[in-house]
Every structure is written in structure tokens, then in C-alpha cells.
Design a protein around this motif. Structure first.
Motif, PDB file in Angstrom:
ATOM      1  N   ARG A  71       0.863  -1.182   0.000  1.00 15.61           N
ATOM      2  CA  ARG A  71       0.000   0.000   0.000  1.00 15.61           C
ATOM      3  C   ARG A  71       0.894   1.226   0.000  1.00 15.61           C
ATOM      4  O   ARG A  71       1.762   1.367   0.855  1.00 15.61           O
ATOM      5  CB  ARG A  71      -0.892   0.018   1.250  1.00 15.61           C
ATOM      6  N   GLY A  72       0.686   2.117  -0.954  1.00 17.79           N
ATOM      7  CA  GLY A  72       1.495   3.325  -1.001  1.00 17.79           C
ATOM      8  C   GLY A  72       2.840   3.082  -1.655  1.00 17.79           C
ATOM      9  O   GLY A  72       3.066   2.071  -2.325  1.00 17.79           O
ATOM     10  N   PRO A  73       3.801   4.005  -1.467  1.00 17.65           N
ATOM     11  CA  PRO A  73       5.130   3.888  -2.084  1.00 17.65           C
ATOM     12  C   PRO A  73       5.834   2.597  -1.669  1.00 17.65           C
ATOM     13  O   PRO A  73       5.759   2.178  -0.508  1.00 17.65           O
ATOM     14  CB  PRO A  73       5.869   5.123  -1.568  1.00 17.65           C
ATOM     15  N   ALA A  74       6.523   1.991  -2.644  1.00 12.01           N
ATOM     16  CA  ALA A  74       7.153   0.691  -2.393  1.00 12.01           C
ATOM     17  C   ALA A  74       8.588   0.793  -1.903  1.00 12.01           C
ATOM     18  O   ALA A  74       9.095  -0.141  -1.279  1.00 12.01           O
ATOM     19  CB  ALA A  74       7.105  -0.153  -3.672  1.00 12.01           C
ATOM     20  N   ALA A  75       9.272   1.904  -2.187  1.00 13.95           N
ATOM     21  CA  ALA A  75      10.698   1.996  -1.871  1.00 13.95           C
ATOM     22  C   ALA A  75      10.964   1.857  -0.378  1.00 13.95           C
ATOM     23  O   ALA A  75      11.925   1.198   0.034  1.00 13.95           O
ATOM     24  CB  ALA A  75      11.264   3.327  -2.380  1.00 13.95           C
ATOM     25  N   THR A  76      10.105   2.454   0.457  1.00 16.69           N
ATOM     26  CA  THR A  76      10.298   2.365   1.907  1.00 16.69           C
ATOM     27  C   THR A  76      10.147   0.927   2.386  1.00 16.69           C
ATOM     28  O   THR A  76      10.917   0.454   3.235  1.00 16.69           O
ATOM     29  CB  THR A  76       9.285   3.271   2.637  1.00 16.69           C
ATOM     30  N   ALA A  98       4.962  -4.921  -6.167  1.00 13.60           N
ATOM     31  CA  ALA A  98       5.958  -3.867  -6.369  1.00 13.60           C
ATOM     32  C   ALA A  98       7.322  -4.216  -5.807  1.00 13.60           C
ATOM     33  O   ALA A  98       8.333  -3.634  -6.198  1.00 13.60           O
ATOM     34  CB  ALA A  98       5.462  -2.570  -5.736  1.00 13.60           C
ATOM     35  N   VAL A  99       7.374  -5.171  -4.876  1.00 18.67           N
ATOM     36  CA  VAL A  99       8.633  -5.586  -4.248  1.00 18.67           C
ATOM     37  C   VAL A  99       8.739  -7.097  -4.302  1.00 18.67           C
ATOM     38  O   VAL A  99       7.778  -7.801  -3.966  1.00 18.67           O
ATOM     39  CB  VAL A  99       8.715  -5.115  -2.779  1.00 18.67           C
ATOM     40  N   VAL A 100       9.884  -7.597  -4.726  1.00 13.95           N
ATOM     41  CA  VAL A 100      10.161  -9.025  -4.658  1.00 13.95           C
ATOM     42  C   VAL A 100      11.447  -9.231  -3.877  1.00 13.95           C
ATOM     43  O   VAL A 100      12.337  -8.373  -3.878  1.00 13.95           O
ATOM     44  CB  VAL A 100      10.260  -9.693  -6.049  1.00 13.95           C
ATOM     45  N   ALA A 101      11.533 -10.362  -3.191  1.00 13.35           N
ATOM     46  CA  ALA A 101      12.710 -10.647  -2.365  1.00 13.35           C
ATOM     47  C   ALA A 101      12.935 -12.144  -2.291  1.00 13.35           C
ATOM     48  O   ALA A 101      12.030 -12.945  -2.583  1.00 13.35           O
ATOM     49  CB  ALA A 101      12.529 -10.075  -0.956  1.00 13.35           C
ATOM     50  N   GLU A 102      14.141 -12.508  -1.909  1.00  6.75           N
ATOM     51  CA  GLU A 102      14.474 -13.907  -1.678  1.00  6.75           C
ATOM     52  C   GLU A 102      14.834 -14.095  -0.214  1.00  6.75           C
ATOM     53  O   GLU A 102      15.566 -13.277   0.352  1.00  6.75           O
ATOM     54  CB  GLU A 102      15.642 -14.331  -2.558  1.00  6.75           C
ATOM     55  N   ALA A 212      16.839  -6.182 -16.563  1.00  7.91           N
ATOM     56  CA  ALA A 212      16.562  -7.478 -15.928  1.00  7.91           C
ATOM     57  C   ALA A 212      15.071  -7.739 -15.925  1.00  7.91           C
ATOM     58  O   ALA A 212      14.264  -6.834 -15.696  1.00  7.91           O
ATOM     59  CB  ALA A 212      17.105  -7.499 -14.500  1.00  7.91           C
ATOM     60  N   MET A 213      14.707  -8.985 -16.171  1.00  4.73           N
ATOM     61  CA  MET A 213      13.312  -9.373 -16.242  1.00  4.73           C
ATOM     62  C   MET A 213      13.109 -10.674 -15.467  1.00  4.73           C
ATOM     63  O   MET A 213      13.949 -11.577 -15.517  1.00  4.73           O
ATOM     64  CB  MET A 213      12.900  -9.579 -17.703  1.00  4.73           C
ATOM     65  N   GLY A 214      12.009 -10.756 -14.728  1.00  6.26           N
ATOM     66  CA  GLY A 214      11.637 -11.987 -14.052  1.00  6.26           C
ATOM     67  C   GLY A 214      10.501 -12.673 -14.790  1.00  6.26           C
ATOM     68  O   GLY A 214       9.625 -12.006 -15.359  1.00  6.26           O
ATOM     69  N   LEU A 215      10.524 -14.001 -14.801  1.00 11.29           N
ATOM     70  CA  LEU A 215       9.478 -14.781 -15.448  1.00 11.29           C
ATOM     71  C   LEU A 215       8.963 -15.843 -14.493  1.00 11.29           C
ATOM     72  O   LEU A 215       9.748 -16.481 -13.773  1.00 11.29           O
ATOM     73  CB  LEU A 215      10.005 -15.495 -16.703  1.00 11.29           C
ATOM     74  N   LEU A 282      13.045  -2.963 -11.821  1.00 10.51           N
ATOM     75  CA  LEU A 282      13.345  -1.549 -12.031  1.00 10.51           C
ATOM     76  C   LEU A 282      14.582  -1.101 -11.279  1.00 10.51           C
ATOM     77  O   LEU A 282      15.378  -0.303 -11.775  1.00 10.51           O
ATOM     78  CB  LEU A 282      12.140  -0.700 -11.583  1.00 10.51           C
ATOM     79  N   SER A 283      14.760  -1.594 -10.053  1.00 12.22           N
ATOM     80  CA  SER A 283      15.883  -1.183  -9.221  1.00 12.22           C
ATOM     81  C   SER A 283      16.212  -2.284  -8.226  1.00 12.22           C
ATOM     82  O   SER A 283      15.336  -2.719  -7.471  1.00 12.22           O
ATOM     83  CB  SER A 283      15.544   0.107  -8.466  1.00 12.22           C
ATOM     84  N   VAL A 284      17.455  -2.752  -8.237  1.00  9.24           N
ATOM     85  CA  VAL A 284      17.909  -3.748  -7.263  1.00  9.24           C
ATOM     86  C   VAL A 284      18.327  -3.010  -5.998  1.00  9.24           C
ATOM     87  O   VAL A 284      19.319  -2.283  -5.982  1.00  9.24           O
ATOM     88  CB  VAL A 284      19.062  -4.594  -7.818  1.00  9.24           C
ATOM     89  N   VAL A 285      17.539  -3.183  -4.951  1.00  9.04           N
ATOM     90  CA  VAL A 285      17.807  -2.491  -3.685  1.00  9.04           C
ATOM     91  C   VAL A 285      18.910  -3.194  -2.908  1.00  9.04           C
ATOM     92  O   VAL A 285      19.731  -2.556  -2.246  1.00  9.04           O
ATOM     93  CB  VAL A 285      16.506  -2.421  -2.848  1.00  9.04           C
TER      94      VAL A 285
END
Length: 302
Positions: A71-76, A98-102, A212-215, A282-285
Motif C-alpha cells: 500500500r502506497g510507495p514501495a521503496a520504503t 511492487a517488491v520481490v525478495a528472496e 533485468a526481467m523476471g518470469l 526496475l531497481s535492485v535495492v
């Protein structure tokens, strides 16, 4: 980077301990020219050669991929997720999530605990989790089963390779009290046993940023042929068989979008692939690698 630089990086991604002579032969340069280019790439800070230890060796043998609906901005949210030691990868992406992680943890229960804690973060609406059945290809990390028992000397060598994957056998031997030949035998055995893999890590920045693209693939039959076809694609940097809404998870990278488009079309046409869902990174944090006794070895990607 020009075409020769990219060729050298690709060689080092496959085997970070190639000699300057081997690199020169592969790319058609003199040894001195290949050495100068390699040292320039490594000295720039954009390319690092690291030893990445198998997750099971460092007690992180249970892996999962989590996609966060926010909900809202994803960067935070992404920054909060990136603070966790058990999360080596965080990325801001297009699409519903909006956010993916391992998550890499000691056990399935620890993964479950981590996912529960991520759900409670401010801004997280829901989480979609994929459990890894098998990692077939990793960016530079070793894959498969590990049955080799490491001793204290092996651990010291692994720590050194994590810091500098191209450390000389003379320096490695001096560090652990072995001759250069003895250190070489140990390191080659660790590589052969898939305890560690040494390869180049590219720090993406500016005009050299890779696309980079995820499938996520859903199959209508067995996975073997699809996995083999994916493994033959030069743009494919990560492949895992998963349990959840996808049967196979894939990451593709290239310096322009054209090769990704061509690869995506090829994947869509593979026999056995019933459906393909794609998203753009879009951006690797954060992108880091498991380290012995330290949790992570690489700093967050810029």
C-alpha cells in the motif's frame, strides 16, 4: 564497457579464477592487453570477483521467493525488507507486486517465520510465497546437493575467496599455512564439490545498467525439457523449480531490452510451457551473498 570488456566479464562470471593468459586466448588479445583490461574492470569497482559459498554450507539451505503487494510507495517497504540478514535479494518491480525478495534460512520453519514477520511490516498488504524445490542455475552461486564436509582450513580458504575470488594460491597458502600447491589442491576440490563457486559480480550503475526481467512459468507437463532449453539461453541468469503459483522461476539479464524480448518470445514458444507471467526489475535495492559467520558478504547494490 565495450564489447571486449563485456566478453571478459562473461568469462569471469563463468569462472572468476581464469588466468590472464586464458582470458587472452578466449577473447583474442595479447596476455598483457587482457591483463590490463581485467585489472581496469576490477579496479573500477563495477566488477568484483567473489567466491560464493553454497547456502547449505552456511546454514541457509531453505530458500523461498516472496512477492509483496504494498500500500502506497514501495521503496520504503523495500528498504525495510533489505535490512534483514536472511534476505539476500530485494528488488523494486513492475506489475502487481511492487517488491520481490528472496529469503534464505536454516529451515522451512525459519522461512515461514520470516514471511510472517514480513507480512507485519508497515505498508505490506499481502505476500505471495514460492518455495524453491531446486535451484538449477544461480547468478554465480553453486547449485545442487553438497555432501562434502569442510574443515577449519577449508573454512579459512572460503572466507578468503569470499573477500577476493582471484586471490593467488601463494597468498591463500600463506593465510592457512599451506604451500601454494597445497592451497591449489584444496581450492580445486572445493570448486569440484560445488562447495563454492567463484565468479564476477557486476555492480550495475549509470549507462552500464543491465535490463533485468523476471518470469514465472506454468507448465502443462514435466519440467526436464523446459529446464534444458532455459539453460541454453545466454540471457538466463537464474532458474529454480518452485512450489506455488509458478512451476519455474526465471531471471534474465541483458545490456539492452532487445535480447530480453527475443528470449521472452522463445520461452513462450517452448513446448511444455502453458503460461508465462513477466515483470521488470526496475531497481535492485539489495543483492548480497551468504558469508561464513557473517550473514552476508556483499554490500547492497547501488
Amino acid at each position: 564497457m565495450d564489447d571486449l570488456d563485456e566478453a571478459i566479464v562473461e568469462l569471469l562470471q563463468r569462472n572468476g579464477r581464469l588466468t590472464h593468459g586464458e582470458i587472452a586466448t578466449a577473447v583474442g588479445l595479447s596476455r598483457s592487453a587482457a591483463a590490463a583490461r581485467t585489472q581496469r574492470l576490477l579496479g573500477s569497482g563495477q566488477v568484483e570477483v567473489r567466491g560464493v559459498v553454497h547456502p547449505a554450507v552456511v546454514g541457509r539451505g531453505s530458500l523461498a521467493y516472496v512477492a509483496l503487494l504494498v500500500r502506497g510507495p514501495a521503496a520504503t517497504v523495500a528498504e525495510r525488507v533489505a535490512r534483514r540478514d536472511d534476505v539476500p535479494l530485494v528488488s523494486l518491480t513492475t506489475g502487481r507486486h511492487a517488491v520481490v525478495a528472496e529469503v534464505r534460512a536454516r529451515s522451512a520453519l525459519d522461512v515461514d517465520r520470516a514471511v510472517g514477520e514480513l507480512r507485519r511490516l508497515d505498508g505490506v498488504q499481502s505476500i505471495d510465497t514460492l518455495s524453491y524445490v531446486e535451484v538449477v542455475r544461480d547468478v554465480i552461486g553453486p547449485v545442487g546437493e553438497v555432501t562434502y564436509d569442510v574443515d577449519d582450513v577449508d573454512l579459512a580458504l572460503l572466507r578468503a575467496l569470499q573477500d577476493d575470488g582471484r586471490a593467488s594460491y601463494v597468498d591463500l597458502g600463506a593465510l592457512v599455512g599451506l604451500s601454494a600447491a597445497g592451497a591449489r589442491r584444496r581450492v580445486l576440490r572445493l570448486l569440484d564439490e560445488q562447495v563454492v563457486r567463484v565468479g564476477a559480480v557486476v555492480r550495475q550503475s549509470g549507462g552500464d545498467r543491465q535490463a533485468a526481467m523476471g518470469l514465472g512459468l506454468r507448465l502443462d507437463g514435466g519440467h526436464e525439457r523446459v529446464i534444458a532449453e532455459l539453460g541454453a539461453m545466454s540471457t538466463v541468469t537464474f532458474v529454480a523449480r518452485t512450489l506455488g503459483r509458478f512451476d519455474i522461476l526465471v531471471t534474465m539479464r541483458a545490456h539492452t531490452t532487445a535480447p530480453l524480448t527475443a528470449s521472452l518470445e522463445k520461452v513462450r514458444a517452448l513446448p511444455g510451457v502453458n503460461e508465462v507471467e513477466s515483470w521488470t526489475h526496475l531497481s535492485v535495492v539489495k543483492e548480497s551473498y551468504a558469508a561464513i559467520g557473517l550473514g552476508t558478504v556483499a554490500d547492497p547494490a547501488p
